[in-house]
Design a protein around this motif. Structure first.
Motif, PDB file in Angstrom:
ATOM      1  N   GLU A 142       0.846  -1.191   0.000  1.00 27.44           N
ATOM      2  CA  GLU A 142       0.000   0.000   0.000  1.00 27.44           C
ATOM      3  C   GLU A 142       0.884   1.244   0.000  1.00 27.44           C
ATOM      4  O   GLU A 142       1.716   1.430   0.894  1.00 27.44           O
ATOM      5  N   VAL A 143       0.701   2.081  -1.004  1.00 31.45           N
ATOM      6  CA  VAL A 143       1.537   3.264  -1.198  1.00 31.45           C
ATOM      7  C   VAL A 143       0.651   4.503  -1.088  1.00 31.45           C
ATOM      8  O   VAL A 143      -0.190   4.750  -1.956  1.00 31.45           O
ATOM      9  N   ASP A 144       0.808   5.293  -0.039  1.00 34.29           N
ATOM     10  CA  ASP A 144      -0.015   6.479   0.211  1.00 34.29           C
ATOM     11  C   ASP A 144       0.776   7.731  -0.165  1.00 34.29           C
ATOM     12  O   ASP A 144       1.733   8.099   0.519  1.00 34.29           O
ATOM     13  N   LEU A 145       0.367   8.369  -1.260  1.00 30.26           N
ATOM     14  CA  LEU A 145       1.085   9.556  -1.726  1.00 30.26           C
ATOM     15  C   LEU A 145       0.911  10.753  -0.798  1.00 30.26           C
ATOM     16  O   LEU A 145       1.728  11.675  -0.821  1.00 30.26           O
ATOM     17  N   ASP A 146      -0.140  10.746   0.012  1.00 30.24           N
ATOM     18  CA  ASP A 146      -0.374  11.868   0.921  1.00 30.24           C
ATOM     19  C   ASP A 146       0.509  11.777   2.166  1.00 30.24           C
ATOM     20  O   ASP A 146       1.134  12.763   2.573  1.00 30.24           O
ATOM     21  N   SER A 147       0.569  10.593   2.775  1.00 25.57           N
ATOM     22  CA  SER A 147       1.391  10.434   3.982  1.00 25.57           C
ATOM     23  C   SER A 147       2.847  10.124   3.655  1.00 25.57           C
ATOM     24  O   SER A 147       3.703  10.205   4.530  1.00 25.57           O
ATOM     25  N   LYS A 148       3.127   9.789   2.399  1.00 25.82           N
ATOM     26  CA  LYS A 148       4.465   9.376   1.971  1.00 25.82           C
ATOM     27  C   LYS A 148       4.968   8.177   2.775  1.00 25.82           C
ATOM     28  O   LYS A 148       6.140   8.078   3.116  1.00 25.82           O
ATOM     29  N   HIS A 149       4.049   7.238   3.024  1.00 24.16           N
ATOM     30  CA  HIS A 149       4.426   6.010   3.715  1.00 24.16           C
ATOM     31  C   HIS A 149       3.938   4.807   2.909  1.00 24.16           C
ATOM     32  O   HIS A 149       2.836   4.806   2.369  1.00 24.16           O
ATOM     33  N   LEU A 150       4.794   3.788   2.844  1.00 30.69           N
ATOM     34  CA  LEU A 150       4.505   2.530   2.162  1.00 30.69           C
ATOM     35  C   LEU A 150       4.350   1.448   3.223  1.00 30.69           C
ATOM     36  O   LEU A 150       5.190   1.335   4.128  1.00 30.69           O
ATOM     37  N   THR A 151       3.296   0.638   3.091  1.00 33.66           N
ATOM     38  CA  THR A 151       3.036  -0.440   4.045  1.00 33.66           C
ATOM     39  C   THR A 151       3.036  -1.781   3.325  1.00 33.66           C
ATOM     40  O   THR A 151       2.316  -1.964   2.342  1.00 33.66           O
ATOM     41  N   GLN A 203      15.609  12.406   3.792  1.00 30.15           N
ATOM     42  CA  GLN A 203      14.404  13.154   3.429  1.00 30.15           C
ATOM     43  C   GLN A 203      13.468  12.342   2.533  1.00 30.15           C
ATOM     44  O   GLN A 203      12.740  12.893   1.728  1.00 30.15           O
ATOM     45  N   VAL A 204      13.486  11.026   2.686  1.00 26.95           N
ATOM     46  CA  VAL A 204      12.666  10.201   1.808  1.00 26.95           C
ATOM     47  C   VAL A 204      11.166  10.392   2.039  1.00 26.95           C
ATOM     48  O   VAL A 204      10.350   9.966   1.217  1.00 26.95           O
ATOM     49  N   ASP A 205      10.795  11.020   3.130  1.00 23.71           N
ATOM     50  CA  ASP A 205       9.377  11.237   3.364  1.00 23.71           C
ATOM     51  C   ASP A 205       8.901  12.565   2.785  1.00 23.71           C
ATOM     52  O   ASP A 205       7.778  13.001   3.049  1.00 23.71           O
ATOM     53  N   ARG A 206       9.737  13.202   1.969  1.00 28.74           N
ATOM     54  CA  ARG A 206       9.330  14.460   1.344  1.00 28.74           C
ATOM     55  C   ARG A 206       9.524  14.357  -0.166  1.00 28.74           C
ATOM     56  O   ARG A 206      10.116  13.403  -0.671  1.00 28.74           O
ATOM     57  N   ALA A 207       9.047  15.349  -0.890  1.00 24.87           N
ATOM     58  CA  ALA A 207       9.236  15.360  -2.340  1.00 24.87           C
ATOM     59  C   ALA A 207      10.708  15.462  -2.662  1.00 24.87           C
ATOM     60  O   ALA A 207      11.488  16.044  -1.909  1.00 24.87           O
ATOM     61  N   ASP A 208      11.115  14.891  -3.782  1.00 25.51           N
ATOM     62  CA  ASP A 208      12.520  14.934  -4.170  1.00 25.51           C
ATOM     63  C   ASP A 208      12.620  15.390  -5.615  1.00 25.51           C
ATOM     64  O   ASP A 208      11.691  15.938  -6.183  1.00 25.51           O
ATOM     65  N   ASP A 209      13.787  15.149  -6.200  1.00 25.04           N
ATOM     66  CA  ASP A 209      13.968  15.538  -7.591  1.00 25.04           C
ATOM     67  C   ASP A 209      13.834  14.348  -8.531  1.00 25.04           C
ATOM     68  O   ASP A 209      14.420  14.294  -9.594  1.00 25.04           O
ATOM     69  N   GLY A 210      13.058  13.340  -8.117  1.00 32.45           N
ATOM     70  CA  GLY A 210      12.831  12.159  -8.941  1.00 32.45           C
ATOM     71  C   GLY A 210      11.787  12.406 -10.015  1.00 32.45           C
ATOM     72  O   GLY A 210      11.279  13.512 -10.202  1.00 32.45           O
ATOM     73  N   PHE A 211      11.434  11.314 -10.718  1.00 29.61           N
ATOM     74  CA  PHE A 211      10.547  11.441 -11.871  1.00 29.61           C
ATOM     75  C   PHE A 211       9.354  10.492 -11.772  1.00 29.61           C
ATOM     76  O   PHE A 211       9.053   9.742 -12.685  1.00 29.61           O
ATOM     77  N   GLY A 212       8.662  10.527 -10.651  1.00 22.76           N
ATOM     78  CA  GLY A 212       7.438   9.757 -10.506  1.00 22.76           C
ATOM     79  C   GLY A 212       7.619   8.360  -9.977  1.00 22.76           C
ATOM     80  O   GLY A 212       6.651   7.598  -9.913  1.00 22.76           O
ATOM     81  N   CYS A 213       8.817   7.980  -9.592  1.00 27.56           N
ATOM     82  CA  CYS A 213       9.051   6.657  -9.030  1.00 27.56           C
ATOM     83  C   CYS A 213       8.894   6.698  -7.509  1.00 27.56           C
ATOM     84  O   CYS A 213       8.832   7.762  -6.907  1.00 27.56           O
ATOM     85  N   ILE A 214       8.860   5.524  -6.914  1.00 26.22           N
ATOM     86  CA  ILE A 214       8.769   5.393  -5.468  1.00 26.22           C
ATOM     87  C   ILE A 214      10.182   5.180  -4.958  1.00 26.22           C
ATOM     88  O   ILE A 214      10.791   4.123  -5.175  1.00 26.22           O
ATOM     89  N   GLY A 215      10.751   6.219  -4.310  1.00 24.28           N
ATOM     90  CA  GLY A 215      12.131   6.171  -3.848  1.00 24.28           C
ATOM     91  C   GLY A 215      12.214   5.773  -2.388  1.00 24.28           C
ATOM     92  O   GLY A 215      11.586   6.391  -1.526  1.00 24.28           O
ATOM     93  N   LEU A 216      12.995   4.746  -2.076  1.00 33.92           N
ATOM     94  CA  LEU A 216      13.125   4.215  -0.728  1.00 33.92           C
ATOM     95  C   LEU A 216      14.561   4.355  -0.225  1.00 33.92           C
ATOM     96  O   LEU A 216      15.508   4.367  -1.022  1.00 33.92           O
ATOM     97  N   ALA A 217      14.690   4.423   1.081  1.00 38.09           N
ATOM     98  CA  ALA A 217      16.020   4.369   1.678  1.00 38.09           C
ATOM     99  C   ALA A 217      16.665   3.030   1.335  1.00 38.09           C
ATOM    100  O   ALA A 217      15.970   2.030   1.110  1.00 38.09           O
TER     101      ALA A 217
END
Length: 403
Positions: free
Chosen positions: A249-258, A335-349
């Motif tokens: 489960e990927v929540d774009l609002d909370s920036k948390h993946l479960t 800062q993985v819980d904030r917006a970054d300079d990526g291109f629409g992917c899901i970036g994880l530590a």
């Protein structure tokens, strides 16, 4: 005294378009199962049998139906079968003087023809003959997914068949496809276009698969015309098993993946999802995992970014053909819980990406929800079968719904 040998039959060469070579008239008494005479001369002359196309042509072209006709009597039984024992269905007509197949002959197939007939004097006769159809001039091929025989896949994995060439007679193809399960899982075929524009037909269960389900696909396509005289040259089989119920489960609002397994939450981790603009934000939708690609160099241009450039990432988990991935994003450290300079992917530590990559399997659903400037992903962006509800999916079949 042994019977005289049967006369030699000259068969003329086949034309480039001919599927079935012209067969000469067959005397019913000429051939029998044991090589002896098929009828007594005291019961009148043998009925003659000839083969041709149902449209009256002596040469049977690709897509024609087979015609067996009797001269000097009537047919009482005709059986036409291929080497696998499958019969070419047909029926008698015109008072028993003709038999016409209900389906066209297949290319590059040996058919055994057995006919029984009766003449005016009541004599019964039998003839057995075989014929081999020519190879088709044009072929269609398929790619099956899951791509490995006996694979274990996730609960959102559909059965997919992608065709090299367009399928213009979808109903004719679909009726030769069958999916079986060991627990009666309901599902349906649906025709879609893949990201490259090719025709694809998917079998999707009504809901996510039940873990442990054993699934089989049988595609009896050998000799089937996909439309326009382009045939399939083989049958296909595929078997696979459904693994544990993994849902990401990927929540774009909370920036948390479960990550959940069989309904139990196992791990929660923060992520980044690209800058919140029309070019860089992540799309929403249900994305069955397409592939685990390890370390790759990504081209952000495939995701629609105008300022395309490459980055090498590890733990690459492919979600769409247009370039959406979940992967390690070491440049986002802290800062993985904030917006970054990526291109629409899901970036994880790095540690979280390593953990997730080790546990997910192809077909596990990534359920991406929340606010997205780019909105929901297109249904043709690879496995978009879960982007529509069940009634809409059933309408994508080329055959009448059975439910």
């Amino acid at each position: 005294m042994s019977p005289a040998p049967a006369p030699h039959r000259h068969r003329p060469p086949r034309s480039a378009r001919a599927v079935l070579a012209l067969v000469p008239l067959l005397g019913i008494g000429a051939l029998t199962a044991c090589g002896g005479p098929a009828a007594s001369a005291s019961k009148g002359p043998a009925v003659r049998v000839s083969l041709g196309a149902a449209n009256g042509m002596k040469t049977v072209q690709a897509g024609d139906r087979l015609r067996v006709s009797a001269d000097g009597g009537s047919l009482t039984k005709v059986v036409v079968s291929d080497p696998k024992g499958r019969r070419l269905p047909g029926g008698l007509g015109d008072g028993g003087r003709v038999w016409i197949s209900h389906e066209p002959t297949a290319p590059d197939t040996k058919y055994s023809v057995a006919a029984e007939a009766r003449n005016a004097q009541g004599g019964t006769n039998e003839v057995k003959e075989s014929l081999t159809t020519a190879k088709a001039d044009k072929l269609n091929k398929v790619v099956l997914n899951p791509g490995s025989q006996g694979a274990t896949v996730g609960v959102a994995q559909p059965v997919t068949i992608t065709f090299d060439f367009p399928v213009t007679d979808k109903a004719a193809v679909e009726k030769h496809l069958k999916v079986t399960t060991d627990n009666g899982t309901p599902g349906a075929w649906g025709w879609v276009k893949d990201h490259s524009g090719k025709d694809r037909v998917d079998w999707r269960p009504k809901e996510y698969w039940k873990p442990g389900t054993k699934v089989g696909l049988r595609a009896d396509l050998n000799g089937v015309d996909s439309g326009g005289g382009r045939y399939f040259a083989k049958d296909y089989d595929l078997n696979f098993t459904i693994g544990a119920r993994h849902v990401i489960e990927v929540d774009l609002d909370s920036k948390h993946l479960t990550f959940t397994e069989n309904g139990k939450e196992v791990k929660d981790m923060p992520f980044s999802a690209g800058r919140p603009d029309a070019q860089h934000s992540a799309r929403t939708g249900v994305f069955p995992l397409l592939a685990k690609e390890g370390t790759i160099t990504m081209n952000s241009g495939t995701a629609g970014a105008g300022d395309a450039h490459g980055r090498t990432v590890r733990d690459a988990m492919k979600l769409t053909d247009s370039g959406t991935y979940a992967h390690a994003a070491p440049w986002n450290a802290g800062q993985v819980d904030r917006a970054d300079d990526g291109f629409g992917c899901i970036g994880l530590a790095d540690d979280d990406a390593d953990w997730l990559y080790a546990r997910v399997r192809v077909g596990d659903p990534f359920e991406v929800t929340g606010s997205s400037v780019r909105g929901r992903a297109a249904q043709d962006d690879r496995l978009g079968d879960w982007m529509v509800d069940w009634p809409q999916w059933q309408k994508k079949s080329a055959l009448p719904s059975s439910s």
